[in-house]
Design a protein around this motif. Structure first.
Motif, mmCIF file in Angstrom:
data_model
loop_
_atom_site.group_PDB
_atom_site.id
_atom_site.type_symbol
_atom_site.label_atom_id
_atom_site.label_comp_id
_atom_site.label_asym_id
_atom_site.label_seq_id
_atom_site.Cartn_x
_atom_site.Cartn_y
_atom_site.Cartn_z
ATOM 1 N N UNK A 85 81.911 101.045 15.660
ATOM 2 C CA UNK A 85 81.894 102.446 15.262
ATOM 3 C C UNK A 85 80.453 102.838 14.944
ATOM 4 N N UNK A 86 79.563 102.787 15.944
ATOM 5 C CA UNK A 86 78.155 103.084 15.683
ATOM 6 C C UNK A 86 77.956 104.549 15.325
ATOM 7 N N UNK A 87 76.983 104.845 14.468
ATOM 8 C CA UNK A 87 76.016 103.914 13.865
ATOM 9 C C UNK A 87 76.486 103.283 12.552
ATOM 10 N N UNK A 88 77.773 103.431 12.232
ATOM 11 C CA UNK A 88 78.264 102.935 10.944
ATOM 12 C C UNK A 88 78.585 101.444 10.946
ATOM 13 N N UNK A 89 79.133 100.955 12.037
ATOM 14 C CA UNK A 89 79.545 99.550 12.062
ATOM 15 C C UNK A 89 79.395 98.972 13.462
ATOM 16 N N UNK A 175 75.652 114.767 35.444
ATOM 17 C CA UNK A 175 76.454 113.553 35.378
ATOM 18 C C UNK A 175 75.781 112.411 34.626
ATOM 19 N N UNK A 176 74.540 112.557 34.232
ATOM 20 C CA UNK A 176 73.830 111.475 33.559
ATOM 21 C C UNK A 176 74.504 111.120 32.241
ATOM 22 N N UNK A 177 74.708 109.811 31.996
ATOM 23 C CA UNK A 177 75.314 109.372 30.749
ATOM 24 C C UNK A 177 74.378 108.435 30.001
ATOM 25 N N UNK A 178 74.747 108.090 28.781
ATOM 26 C CA UNK A 178 73.877 107.286 27.926
ATOM 27 C C UNK A 178 73.655 105.891 28.497
ATOM 28 N N UNK A 179 74.671 105.318 29.121
ATOM 29 C CA UNK A 179 74.522 103.990 29.705
ATOM 30 C C UNK A 179 73.426 103.993 30.773
ATOM 31 N N UNK A 249 71.480 100.194 15.348
ATOM 32 C CA UNK A 249 70.120 100.340 14.825
ATOM 33 C C UNK A 249 69.190 101.139 15.724
ATOM 34 N N UNK A 250 69.546 101.275 17.015
ATOM 35 C CA UNK A 250 68.643 101.943 17.945
ATOM 36 C C UNK A 250 69.385 102.916 18.864
ATOM 37 N N UNK A 251 70.288 102.400 19.696
ATOM 38 C CA UNK A 251 70.908 103.220 20.741
ATOM 39 C C UNK A 251 71.592 104.460 20.170
ATOM 40 N N UNK A 252 72.424 104.277 19.140
ATOM 41 C CA UNK A 252 73.173 105.389 18.553
ATOM 42 C C UNK A 252 72.803 105.614 17.093
ATOM 43 N N UNK A 253 71.598 105.225 16.729
ATOM 44 C CA UNK A 253 71.169 105.349 15.332
ATOM 45 C C UNK A 253 71.206 106.789 14.839
ATOM 46 N N UNK A 254 70.933 107.748 15.710
ATOM 47 C CA UNK A 254 70.938 109.159 15.319
ATOM 48 C C UNK A 254 72.311 109.810 15.465
ATOM 49 N N UNK A 255 73.262 109.077 15.988
ATOM 50 C CA UNK A 255 74.607 109.618 16.170
ATOM 51 C C UNK A 255 74.769 110.315 17.508
ATOM 52 N N UNK A 256 76.007 110.368 17.974
ATOM 53 C CA UNK A 256 76.278 110.947 19.296
ATOM 54 C C UNK A 256 75.958 112.437 19.367
ATOM 55 N N UNK A 257 76.233 113.175 18.316
ATOM 56 C CA UNK A 257 75.980 114.622 18.351
ATOM 57 C C UNK A 257 74.499 114.901 18.601
ATOM 58 N N UNK A 258 73.619 114.163 17.948
ATOM 59 C CA UNK A 258 72.171 114.362 18.152
ATOM 60 C C UNK A 258 71.797 114.015 19.587
ATOM 61 N N UNK A 268 63.434 110.392 21.677
ATOM 62 C CA UNK A 268 64.350 109.253 21.786
ATOM 63 C C UNK A 268 63.710 108.136 22.610
ATOM 64 N N UNK A 269 63.078 108.491 23.715
ATOM 65 C CA UNK A 269 62.396 107.496 24.535
ATOM 66 C C UNK A 269 61.311 106.780 23.741
ATOM 67 N N UNK A 270 60.499 107.535 23.023
ATOM 68 C CA UNK A 270 59.401 106.932 22.254
ATOM 69 C C UNK A 270 59.941 105.977 21.184
ATOM 70 N N UNK A 271 61.079 106.305 20.607
ATOM 71 C CA UNK A 271 61.666 105.454 19.575
ATOM 72 C C UNK A 271 62.240 104.151 20.138
ATOM 73 N N UNK A 272 62.683 104.176 21.388
ATOM 74 C CA UNK A 272 63.460 103.057 21.920
ATOM 75 C C UNK A 272 62.820 102.294 23.074
#
Length: 315
Positions: A85-89, A175-179, A249-258, A268-272
């Motif tokens: 349940x990222x970013x919580x668990x 169609x671009x997704x997070x994966x 800690x990284x991929x979904x650290x800001x949450x899906x809505x962000x 996001x790119x610079x952070x990851x």
């Protein structure tokens, strides 16, 4: 120990979607080759020899090319922790998160290791098992291959990248997704590459990235390795939990809505970008240590057979 790039395996045409993309997987292969022991060079040179000039980077992409012909292998590329349940668990629970009948990336690495070690296995089986290891240890270091969240991020869409216009409706990115962002967009931007490349250009880009990683690794603290090939899933599970933690800690650290509300090619790119670079580097070093440990126990196989199971290509 540094070595020249090996000419190893023949492959088919690439599949449409690949973990890390071809450039990432090729880089893992090229980097691992720089750390192979003389015994490992002899073993895998024997198992994967061909007369078509295919090299270790082709072997590292093979497992993606045969998914349609070997659909049972698709679950081997990932593990989906049930309670993510990222970013919580974020956590991997073993063995309950790995379906017993279908398997997962952790169990697949264990099983294919045992096949390479088994001299009674056929040459073809040991060849294919080696190529699966070259690929799956790379997969294990892609965080979105180690999460149960929305099909490994494939269902987190539409994503905006470089303010791309919609392709088939939706907002920025179509169609671009997070994966896909983690498979190809971040790695390619990190290395200054276009979205797509032909095979020769992929190899040049991957070889250059591997050279850069290798040079930096000689100047920094060693990456923690684990070569306990006799300890079942112990090492592999440790790597899986490390990758899974990066989802929180990284991929979904800001949450899906962000993520769905911002252009990921910017902040996001610079952070990851360092996360991708580090994971590719770790995958190459750990893959080499694993292959070297196998080579200590399993001497070279001098037998040869004409082609790979699954229609992977002619040798």
């Amino acid at each position: 120990m540094r070595i020249n790039t090996l000419a190893l395996a023949a492959v088919a045409a690439p599949a449409a979607v690949m973990a890390w993309g071809d450039v990432g997987h090729r880089t893992v292969g090229y980097l691992a080759a720089k750390y192979l022991s003389p015994g490992a060079i002899e073993l895998y040179g024997s198992l994967l020899a061909n007369d078509q000039g295919f090299d270790i980077s082709d072997a590292a992409t093979w497992a993606d090319t045969i998914k349609q012909k070997m659909p049972w292998s698709s679950p081997y590329h990932y593990i989906n922790p049930v309670f993510d349940d990222p970013p919580n668990n974020c956590n991997v629970t073993w063995p309950s998160d790995c379906p017993e009948k279908k398997g997962c990336v952790v169990s697949a690495i264990v099983n294919y290791t045992s096949i390479v070690l088994d001299r009674s296995s056929s040459h073809i089986d040991r060849k294919n098992a080696t190529m699966f290891l070259l690929h799956l240890i790379g997969d294990l270091h892609q965080p979105l291959h180690v999460t149960g969240y929305k099909t490994g991020g494939n269902d987190v869409e539409p994503i905006c990248w470089n303010h791309e216009p919609p392709e088939t409706g939706g907002s920025c990115g179509g169609r671009l997704n997070l994966h896909s962002v983690w498979d190809t967009r971040i790695p390619h931007k990190l290395r200054g590459l276009p979205t797509s490349l032909d095979n020769p250009a992929e190899k040049v880009a991957a070889a250059t990235w591997a050279e850069d990683l290798f040079a930096r690794q000689q100047r920094t603290t060693a990456i923690s390795e684990c070569d306990r090939i006799d300890a079942g899933a112990e090492c592999i599970l440790g790597w899986a939990r490390e990758s899974n933690a990066l989802v929180c800690d990284a991929v979904l650290a800001r949450g899906e809505d962000w993520i769905l509300s911002n252009d990921l090619s910017d902040e996001y790119f610079e952070e990851n970008k360092h996360v991708v670079d580090d994971q590719i580097g770790k995958a190459g070093v750990r893959l080499a240590a694993w292959l070297n440990a196998i080579a200590v126990v399993a001497p070279p196989d001098d037998s040869k057979e004409p082609e790979m199971v699954g229609g992977g290509g002619d040798l």
